[in-house]
Scaffold this active site. Structure first.
Site, short mmCIF file in Angstrom:
data_model
loop_
_atom_site.label_atom_id
_atom_site.label_comp_id
_atom_site.label_asym_id
_atom_site.label_seq_id
_atom_site.Cartn_x
_atom_site.Cartn_y
_atom_site.Cartn_z
N ASP A 148 -4.62 4.07 -5.68
CA ASP A 148 -4.55 2.77 -5.75
C ASP A 148 -4.19 1.90 -4.91
O ASP A 148 -3.20 0.76 -5.32
CB ASP A 148 -3.24 3.38 -7.16
CG ASP A 148 -2.84 3.82 -6.80
OD1 ASP A 148 -1.51 3.88 -5.78
OD2 ASP A 148 -1.81 4.37 -7.79
N GLU B 213 -7.55 11.15 -6.95
CA GLU B 213 -6.97 10.94 -7.79
C GLU B 213 -6.67 9.95 -8.88
O GLU B 213 -6.88 8.64 -9.13
CB GLU B 213 -5.78 10.58 -7.40
CG GLU B 213 -4.68 10.52 -8.00
CD GLU B 213 -3.13 10.11 -7.40
OE1 GLU B 213 -2.81 10.56 -6.56
OE2 GLU B 213 -2.82 8.28 -6.85
N GLU C 242 -0.70 -1.44 -7.96
CA GLU C 242 -1.35 0.09 -8.20
C GLU C 242 -2.36 -0.64 -9.24
O GLU C 242 -3.12 0.51 -9.76
CB GLU C 242 -0.10 1.19 -7.90
CG GLU C 242 -0.06 1.04 -6.60
CD GLU C 242 1.45 0.07 -5.82
OE1 GLU C 242 1.34 -0.68 -7.17
OE2 GLU C 242 1.91 0.61 -4.96
N HIS D 297 11.47 2.12 -3.87
CA HIS D 297 11.11 1.14 -2.60
C HIS D 297 9.51 0.40 -3.65
O HIS D 297 8.62 -0.68 -3.09
CB HIS D 297 9.81 1.63 -1.34
CG HIS D 297 8.23 2.38 -2.17
ND1 HIS D 297 8.46 3.53 -2.58
CD2 HIS D 297 7.42 2.55 -2.03
CE1 HIS D 297 7.26 4.16 -1.92
NE2 HIS D 297 6.75 2.98 -2.23
N ARG E 25 7.26 -1.79 -5.28
CA ARG E 25 7.39 -3.92 -5.31
C ARG E 25 7.71 -4.06 -6.64
O ARG E 25 8.35 -4.99 -6.41
CB ARG E 25 5.72 -4.34 -4.92
CG ARG E 25 5.77 -5.61 -4.75
CD ARG E 25 3.94 -5.93 -4.83
NE ARG E 25 3.20 -5.09 -3.57
CZ ARG E 25 2.92 -6.28 -2.31
NH1 ARG E 25 3.90 -7.17 -2.23
NH2 ARG E 25 2.83 -5.61 -1.37
N HIS F 162 12.78 3.19 3.24
CA HIS F 162 11.19 2.43 3.43
C HIS F 162 10.87 1.28 4.69
O HIS F 162 11.97 0.98 4.38
CB HIS F 162 10.39 2.95 2.12
CG HIS F 162 9.57 2.09 1.67
ND1 HIS F 162 8.70 0.84 2.15
CD2 HIS F 162 8.38 3.25 1.73
CE1 HIS F 162 6.82 0.75 2.30
NE2 HIS F 162 7.18 1.98 2.01
N1 UDP Z 1 7.38 11.30 2.07
C1 UDP Z 1 7.47 11.60 3.56
N2 UDP Z 1 8.43 11.10 3.99
C2 UDP Z 1 9.52 10.46 3.60
C3 UDP Z 1 9.34 9.77 2.38
C4 UDP Z 1 7.84 10.17 1.55
O1 UDP Z 1 6.56 12.57 3.96
O2 UDP Z 1 10.28 9.68 4.11
C5 UDP Z 1 5.69 11.57 1.42
C6 UDP Z 1 6.35 12.10 0.16
O3 UDP Z 1 6.35 13.38 0.11
C7 UDP Z 1 4.97 11.67 -0.81
C8 UDP Z 1 4.46 10.60 -0.09
O4 UDP Z 1 4.84 10.01 0.96
O5 UDP Z 1 3.78 12.65 -0.19
C9 UDP Z 1 4.73 9.25 -1.22
O6 UDP Z 1 4.60 7.93 -0.61
P1 UDP Z 1 4.89 6.47 -1.66
O7 UDP Z 1 6.05 7.18 -2.42
O8 UDP Z 1 5.69 5.77 0.03
O9 UDP Z 1 4.13 6.10 -2.26
P2 UDP Z 1 3.10 6.92 -3.33
O10 UDP Z 1 3.30 8.90 -3.59
O11 UDP Z 1 4.31 6.01 -4.35
O12 UDP Z 1 2.55 6.08 -3.53
#
Ligand code: UDP
Length: 399
Positions: free
Chosen positions: A99, A121, A135, A212, A214, A245
């Site tokens: 997304d 997804e 998203e 993190h 938005r 982040h």
């Molecule tokens: N992640 C990582 N290192 C970090 C923080 C998160 O590898 O320091 C991984 C986490 O395991 C997950 C993904 O990043 O798979 C999540 O990314 P984010 O939270 O940015 O995006 P969202 O999942 O909310 O779309």
């Protein structure tokens, strides 16, 4: 016969993690598919961390990120450059994930070029078009533009049917994030070999924090951080590790509120080979991340979601996750309840993962074979049942 050309398109860290297993599986089937990787690099640094981790080398890198980019900037640059790339390289299908702006722009660019889109997804929904922002809108629009839907769960399929998507084009595959997680668990040298090796020596309980989103920036994020402060003051054995982040607004708030709090460690985002063992070592995870909500139950770690809505209700319904919102008192109450109550804690760790079983990439590639007429039968689907909780008395938990 010429193999169908599959373009795997992404731009951010979570997309890279979730598409890596699909890329790897497609590459194993090279007699059937011609696969190429196209990245927008919507987020440069955190994407590169993941490209290195998974050994994915982009065939095209549009490198669109600019300082202080707005959503319209990212959308415009991604759309224009992706359409030109698709026109030139003429893939037979474009695979997108999730997304993000890149996901939506790639789906629209492919539509302009009349190239079919497969959405990994697909079908995640909250009932609020502004949460998560932007998203929720990107995934709805991407689904409208897609031809094949790789839904992680049957709830996602149900959502897609509610939006009028063709039932024959929806395949419940599980989420490839669980495949990525299991692969990295096997390949990881362990936390002691990473930059966070010192975490292993911590004697108390560990709480991993990520936040993190938005829509949380500003007051909601401040309330989350205040809850963390209160929790470490209440639970003297609790240590919080927070990979912050790269968004400067998140960094500033984190440093101001938590920077000098005892037993709270702020660090840079870590690569996945470090983050996965860190999650596994944690006693509890507090997060607003989508991916982490899916990963925590696969590792048997209770997760408290600091958002007002979640599109991942499977975990909440199964009892492996709690939706705490962004009010300080409620977060403190929900986390305290998990930390203080051994039977509640044990229930949350024992149920299993409703989001996948580590075989999503295989199913997705089987579906692609089916779509291109390379196999006759419709592939089997992911079907999750919760593990029945153990009746044994739980051990005492300290506070
Ligand atoms: N992640 C990582 N290192 C970090 C923080 C998160 O590898 O320091 C991984 C986490 O395991 C997950 C993904 O990043 O798979 C999540 O990314 P984010 O939270 O940015 O995006 P969202 O999942 O909310 O779309």
């Amino acid at each position: 016969m010429i193999s169908p050309k599959v373009a795997v398109v992404f731009g951010t860290r979570p997309e890279a993690i979730k598409l890596a297993p699909v890329y790897e599986e497609l590459s194993k089937r090279k007699e059937k598919f011609d696969v190429e990787v196209i990245v927008t690099a919507q987020h440069r640094e955190m994407l590169d961390q993941m490209l290195n981790t998974f050994g994915m080398y982009p065939d095209v890198d549009l490198d669109i990120m600019q300082p202080e980019q707005t959503l319209a900037d990212v959308t415009t640059r991604a759309l224009t450059q992706l359409q030109a790339t698709f026109a030139q390289r003429a893939p037979d299908i474009v695979l997108v994930q999730g997304d993000t702006c890149t996901c939506f722009a790639a789906a629209l660019a492919a539509y302009y070029e009349k190239i079919p889109v497969g959405h990994v997804e697909a079908g995640l929904r909250t009932s609020d078009r502004y949460s998560p922002f932007p998203e929720e809108m990107y995934r709805r629009l991407t689904d409208q533009l897609s031809d094949i839907y790789f839904a992680a769960t049957s709830r996602a399929r149900h959502n897609l049917l509610g939006d009028g998507c063709d039932i024959g084009s929806i395949f419940v595959t599980g989420n490839p994030v669980v495949d990525a997680l299991y692969t990295v668990m096997e390949r990881s040298p362990g936390l002691e070999k990473t930059e966070l090796h010192w975490v292993n020596a911590i004697e108390g309980r560990i709480c991993l924090l990520t936040a993190h989103r938005r829509e949380s920036l500003g007051v909601p994020l401040t309330r989350v951080f205040l809850a963390i402060k209160e929790l470490v003051q209440t639970f003297h054995d609790l240590n919080v590790i927070f990979p912050v982040h790269k968004n400067p607004k998140v960094k500033k708030a984190a440093e101001e509120i938590l920077g000098s709090t005892e037993r709270v460690v702020l660090c840079d985002p870590v690569d996945y080979l470090t983050f996965v063992p860190l999650m596994a070592r944690s006693d509890i995870i507090i997060t607003d991340s989508g991916g982490v909500q899916e990963e925590a139950p696969a590792l048997g770690v209770p997760v408290v979601v600091v958002r007002d809505t979640t599109e991942r209700l499977e975990g909440v319904d199964a009892g492996v996750a709690k939706l705490a919102g962004t009010q300080t008192d409620e977060i403190v109450a929900q986390v305290s309840s998990v930390l203080k109550n051994p039977s509640e804690y044990q229930r949350m760790t024992a149920v299993g993962c409703p989001y996948g079983d580590g075989r999503a990439a295989t199913r997705i590639c089987d579906v692609l074979e089916f779509y291109f007429g390379l196999r006759d039968t419709r592939p089997g689907e992911f079907d999750w049942q919760p593990v029945e909780p153990d009746e044994e008395e739980p051990a005492e938990a300290g506070d």
